[in-house]
Design an enzyme around this catalytic site. Structure first.
Site, short mmCIF file in Angstrom:
data_model
loop_
_atom_site.label_atom_id
_atom_site.label_comp_id
_atom_site.label_asym_id
_atom_site.label_seq_id
_atom_site.Cartn_x
_atom_site.Cartn_y
_atom_site.Cartn_z
N ASP A 245 0.85 -1.19 0.00
CA ASP A 245 0.00 0.00 0.00
C ASP A 245 0.89 1.25 0.00
O ASP A 245 1.84 1.33 -0.77
CB ASP A 245 -0.96 -0.04 1.19
CG ASP A 245 -2.11 0.95 1.08
OD1 ASP A 245 -3.12 0.62 0.43
OD2 ASP A 245 -2.00 2.05 1.64
N TYR A 394 -3.61 11.09 1.70
CA TYR A 394 -4.07 10.95 0.32
C TYR A 394 -4.09 12.31 -0.39
O TYR A 394 -3.67 12.42 -1.55
CB TYR A 394 -5.47 10.33 0.30
CG TYR A 394 -5.46 8.85 0.53
CD1 TYR A 394 -5.58 7.95 -0.53
CD2 TYR A 394 -5.30 8.33 1.82
CE1 TYR A 394 -5.55 6.58 -0.32
CE2 TYR A 394 -5.28 6.96 2.04
CZ TYR A 394 -5.40 6.09 0.97
OH TYR A 394 -5.36 4.74 1.18
N HIS A 451 -4.67 -7.76 -0.43
CA HIS A 451 -3.98 -6.49 -0.25
C HIS A 451 -3.15 -6.43 1.04
O HIS A 451 -2.08 -5.86 1.06
CB HIS A 451 -5.01 -5.36 -0.25
CG HIS A 451 -4.42 -3.99 -0.23
ND1 HIS A 451 -3.75 -3.45 -1.31
CD2 HIS A 451 -4.40 -3.04 0.74
CE1 HIS A 451 -3.34 -2.23 -1.01
NE2 HIS A 451 -3.72 -1.95 0.23
#
Length: 475
Positions: A245, A394, A451
């Protein structure tokens, strides 16, 4: 007259005899310099930063001490949590909705009941503290990390330092099951003991027990620089790095920033910038995969492309647009409600682990994880009030996304290992991975997992890291 011209022609030939080699030498030198400049590895500028509150102090050196740290809890903290859980307002789900509308609120009732009546946070704090925790101040903020050394190292055996970086919505806790496999591989049957690690797992600034940046602009490059400084402060000049990630992006930046310090990079996800050639490859790949470098396994994982990529990514990336634009708005609500926080985070641990879990009423969560593990990760966000600052990461990274240009312009030249898990959000074929990772040593099609690789399949991931490091050490 002929006799008179002879001395002149002799003088000209002598001048040419001198000038020609000199000119050739000059041209040759320029050619060598040009070739060297072409092969010189470009890097990201290291730079510097200040993320503390207010302006950077003009005097005094930053406190570089490594301070022992211990996670603690209190009756007040737990009582506040219980009070909020007791006030949970239930919203009935649509019949047959499963996880198609997000976290199923019937199953959420079960999670909340377990959290309130059976989950023991004090016990989990003891579990968290079983590894040594530390903090140190870098660029004005306190950086939290765990540092685990192997309990036994055979005489003459080199211990490899390994920095492991988590992502969102994970934490350093994701690595708790893989750490013993890496620090004591022989004991767990993973190898004959020829590769052993000491593991450093930091919390990204703004996540968990690492202080949140107080200034705008903190991105993966800033995190990469801070983690290089952390490793240097711990006495390491060279080390291996692994990430998933955001951790994959941070460790990739570390490799592009100071390649001389990174012995090897291992990732289980890659951020690939789409290009016209890749779009053409996607169109041709379903019919003539060999023509565009796809393997049979690539085809199996990528097609039908519309369903497995476009539709799936659109469905799973709504959070990303929100967090990349106005993270504080939703973040404030999540920071105030433990139930909302759990639903928001745990929904990702459902569909990002296995996309088929979308069709299950419980999201398939307990088929891969325990509620204790899942809620421990949620509690790390809750007790540190770090959900807002983690979401801001983000916005800071996706507002410009210069790292995509860096991958094309600079690439990664350190030895790299890639573990491709089949349930990852997007599949990166080796032919695409090599566009970024110019020195791809290992590429593994993992047999299962999604993930959250270290959290879900620690043994598979540990085996792949060990295999990769073995190869690098033999180069």
């Amino acid at each position: 007259q002929t006799i008179l011209c002879l001395p002149r022609s002799w003088e000209c030939s002598q001048k040419n005899a001198i000038l020609v080699p000199v000119a050739a030498l000059g041209v040759g030198g320029m050619l060598v310099c040009w070739l060297r400049s072409r092969h010189k590895i470009k890097t990201i500028e290291v730079g510097d930063g200040w993320w503390g509150s207010g302006e950077r102090p003009t005097k005094g050196k930053e406190d570089e001490r490594i301070r022992p740290f211990k996670i603690e809890t209190s009756d007040k903290e737990i009582e506040d949590l219980y009070q909020r859980l007791d006030q949970f307002r239930y919203t009935p789900p649509l019949e047959g909705a499963a996880f198609h509308y997000g976290f199923n609120s019937n199953y959420l009732q079960k999670v909340v009941a377990y959290w309130r009546n059976q989950f023991d946070w004090r016990k989990q704090v003891e579990v968290l503290n079983k590894y040594p925790h530390f903090q140190t101040t870098i660029e004005g903020i306190d950086i939290h990390f765990i540092h685990v050394k192997p309990p036994y190292v055979p005489h003459g055996r080199a211990v490899q330092p390994l920095l492991m970086v988590h992502g969102w919505p994970g934490s350093f806790y994701e690595f708790y099951k893989i750490i013993p496999l890496l620090t004591e591989p022989a004991r767990h049957g993973l190898s004959e003991g020829d590769v052993v690690f000491e593991v450093i797992c930091p919390s990204i600034p703004g996540y968990g027990f690492s202080e949140a940046p107080h200034q705008k602009g903190f991105n993966t490059i800033a995190a990469a620089r801070i983690f290089h400084k952390l490793m240097n402060r711990l006495g390491f000049s060279q080390y291996y790095v692994h990430g998933g990630d955001w951790g994959s992006r941070i460790t990739t930046d570390m490799s592009q920033m100071l390649p001389q310090s990174v012995k090897g990079l291992h990732v289980n996800v890659a951020f690939v910038m789409q290009s016209l050639s890749m779009m053409i490859a996607v169109m041709l790949g379903a019919y003539v995969p060999w023509l565009v470098g796809f393997t049979r396994e690539d085809v199996r994982r990528m097609y039908p492309f519309k369903e497995k990529n476009i539709y799936y990514i659109l469905r799973e990336s709504g959070y990303l647009h929100l967090q990349a634009t106005k993270p504080d708005t939703a973040g404030c609500g999540l920071n105030d409600s433990p139930v909302g926080l759990a639903a928001y985070i745990l929904e990702k641990f459902s569909t990002w682990t296995d996309r088929s879990f979308l069709y299950r009423d419980d999201g398939g969560l307990e088929s891969k994880y325990t509620l204790d593990d899942l809620l421990t990760n949620v509690m790390i966000y809750w007790v540190t009030s770090s959900i807002v600052s983690s979401m801001r990461f983000y916005k800071e990274n996706l507002s410009k996304a210069n790292w995509l240009e860096n991958d094309v312009r600079i690439g990664v030249h350190v030895p790299t290992g890639f573990a491709a898990f089949p349930e990852e959000i997007g599949h990166t074929p080796p032919v695409w991975a090599k566009k970024i990772f110019r020195n791809l040593i290992t590429y593994s099609y993992m047999p299962r997992g999604g993930h959250f690789a270290a959290f879900e399949e620690p043994k598979l991931l540990a085996e792949d890291i060990i295999r990769f490091v073995r190869k690098v050490e033999q180069l």
